[in-house]
Scaffold this motif. Structure first.
Motif, PDB file in Angstrom:
ATOM      1  N   HIS A  76       0.809  -1.219   0.000  1.00  0.00           N
ATOM      2  CA  HIS A  76       0.000   0.000   0.000  1.00  0.00           C
ATOM      3  C   HIS A  76       0.846   1.274   0.000  1.00  0.00           C
ATOM      4  O   HIS A  76       0.357   2.338  -0.350  1.00  0.00           O
ATOM      5  N   ALA A  77       2.096   1.160   0.407  1.00  0.00           N
ATOM      6  CA  ALA A  77       2.965   2.332   0.517  1.00  0.00           C
ATOM      7  C   ALA A  77       3.371   2.809  -0.879  1.00  0.00           C
ATOM      8  O   ALA A  77       3.923   2.051  -1.661  1.00  0.00           O
ATOM      9  N   LEU A  78       3.089   4.049  -1.174  1.00  0.00           N
ATOM     10  CA  LEU A  78       3.450   4.613  -2.486  1.00  0.00           C
ATOM     11  C   LEU A  78       4.833   5.253  -2.391  1.00  0.00           C
ATOM     12  O   LEU A  78       4.976   6.444  -2.146  1.00  0.00           O
ATOM     13  N   ILE A  79       5.853   4.435  -2.577  1.00  0.00           N
ATOM     14  CA  ILE A  79       7.231   4.937  -2.518  1.00  0.00           C
ATOM     15  C   ILE A  79       7.756   5.245  -3.910  1.00  0.00           C
ATOM     16  O   ILE A  79       8.927   5.585  -4.074  1.00  0.00           O
ATOM     17  N   CYS A  80       6.883   5.087  -4.899  1.00  0.00           N
ATOM     18  CA  CYS A  80       7.234   5.373  -6.288  1.00  0.00           C
ATOM     19  C   CYS A  80       5.934   5.769  -7.001  1.00  0.00           C
ATOM     20  O   CYS A  80       4.855   5.628  -6.440  1.00  0.00           O
ATOM     21  N   PRO A  81       6.006   6.262  -8.222  1.00  0.00           N
ATOM     22  CA  PRO A  81       4.785   6.620  -8.938  1.00  0.00           C
ATOM     23  C   PRO A  81       3.845   5.416  -9.084  1.00  0.00           C
ATOM     24  O   PRO A  81       4.292   4.271  -9.151  1.00  0.00           O
ATOM     25  N   ARG A  82       2.542   5.681  -9.117  1.00  0.00           N
ATOM     26  CA  ARG A  82       1.530   4.617  -9.199  1.00  0.00           C
ATOM     27  C   ARG A  82       1.781   3.669 -10.370  1.00  0.00           C
ATOM     28  O   ARG A  82       1.580   2.463 -10.246  1.00  0.00           O
ATOM     29  N   GLU A  83       2.214   4.191 -11.490  1.00  0.00           N
ATOM     30  CA  GLU A  83       2.446   3.350 -12.667  1.00  0.00           C
ATOM     31  C   GLU A  83       3.576   2.359 -12.418  1.00  0.00           C
ATOM     32  O   GLU A  83       3.514   1.201 -12.834  1.00  0.00           O
ATOM     33  N   VAL A  84       4.609   2.813 -11.716  1.00  0.00           N
ATOM     34  CA  VAL A  84       5.743   1.945 -11.394  1.00  0.00           C
ATOM     35  C   VAL A  84       5.290   0.875 -10.402  1.00  0.00           C
ATOM     36  O   VAL A  84       5.606  -0.311 -10.553  1.00  0.00           O
ATOM     37  N   MET A  85       4.532   1.289  -9.376  1.00  0.00           N
ATOM     38  CA  MET A  85       4.022   0.343  -8.384  1.00  0.00           C
ATOM     39  C   MET A  85       3.126  -0.696  -9.046  1.00  0.00           C
ATOM     40  O   MET A  85       3.204  -1.886  -8.726  1.00  0.00           O
ATOM     41  N   ALA A  86       2.299  -0.270  -9.988  1.00  0.00           N
ATOM     42  CA  ALA A  86       1.429  -1.208 -10.704  1.00  0.00           C
ATOM     43  C   ALA A  86       2.268  -2.241 -11.454  1.00  0.00           C
ATOM     44  O   ALA A  86       1.925  -3.427 -11.492  1.00  0.00           O
ATOM     45  N   GLY A  87       3.379  -1.825 -12.029  1.00  0.00           N
ATOM     46  CA  GLY A  87       4.274  -2.747 -12.719  1.00  0.00           C
ATOM     47  C   GLY A  87       4.897  -3.756 -11.765  1.00  0.00           C
ATOM     48  O   GLY A  87       4.998  -4.939 -12.080  1.00  0.00           O
ATOM     49  N   HIS A  88       5.292  -3.288 -10.575  1.00  0.00           N
ATOM     50  CA  HIS A  88       5.863  -4.189  -9.566  1.00  0.00           C
ATOM     51  C   HIS A  88       4.820  -5.216  -9.123  1.00  0.00           C
ATOM     52  O   HIS A  88       5.124  -6.412  -8.999  1.00  0.00           O
ATOM     53  N   LEU A  89       3.608  -4.745  -8.864  1.00  0.00           N
ATOM     54  CA  LEU A  89       2.547  -5.660  -8.432  1.00  0.00           C
ATOM     55  C   LEU A  89       2.206  -6.665  -9.526  1.00  0.00           C
ATOM     56  O   LEU A  89       1.958  -7.842  -9.242  1.00  0.00           O
ATOM     57  N   ASP A  90       2.219  -6.225 -10.769  1.00  0.00           N
ATOM     58  CA  ASP A  90       1.962  -7.125 -11.886  1.00  0.00           C
ATOM     59  C   ASP A  90       3.035  -8.216 -11.942  1.00  0.00           C
ATOM     60  O   ASP A  90       2.733  -9.389 -12.188  1.00  0.00           O
ATOM     61  N   ARG A  91       4.265  -7.849 -11.677  1.00  0.00           N
ATOM     62  CA  ARG A  91       5.354  -8.832 -11.682  1.00  0.00           C
ATOM     63  C   ARG A  91       5.162  -9.843 -10.559  1.00  0.00           C
ATOM     64  O   ARG A  91       5.371 -11.042 -10.738  1.00  0.00           O
ATOM     65  N   LEU A  92       4.759  -9.374  -9.374  1.00  0.00           N
ATOM     66  CA  LEU A  92       4.498 -10.284  -8.260  1.00  0.00           C
ATOM     67  C   LEU A  92       3.375 -11.262  -8.599  1.00  0.00           C
ATOM     68  O   LEU A  92       3.471 -12.458  -8.319  1.00  0.00           O
TER      69      LEU A  92
END
Length: 75
Positions: free
Chosen positions: A28-44
């Motif tokens: 839930h922590a936004l330590i980067c832009p939402r688009e980057v976080m979405a990419g990380h979550l997609d990888r997970l």
């Protein structure tokens, strides 16, 4: 990008096993832009079901013991 792809090749090696434990709050922590976080979550999400990866989640409400903290001050 090519170097990152080479590093991830180990995830597909037979006989390897990676156990990953993530605290829900970290998702839930936004330590980067939402688009980057979405990419990380997609990888997970893409790791789910792989025979070489076990992915676990520690829920927000899970009790976690607090251990003694030690601080080293070199001033």
């Amino acid at each position: 990008m090519a170097a990152r792809m080479r590093r991830q090749e180990v995830l597909y090696e037979v006989g390897k096993l990676f156990r990953v434990l993530i605290w829900e709050g970290a998702l839930h922590a936004l330590i980067c832009p939402r688009e980057v976080m979405a990419g990380h979550l997609d990888r997970l999400v893409g790791l789910i079901g792989m025979s070489t990866v076990e992915l676990g989640l520690v829920p927000l409400g899970a009790p976690m013991p607090i251990t003694e903290a030690r601080i080293l001050d070199l001033r």
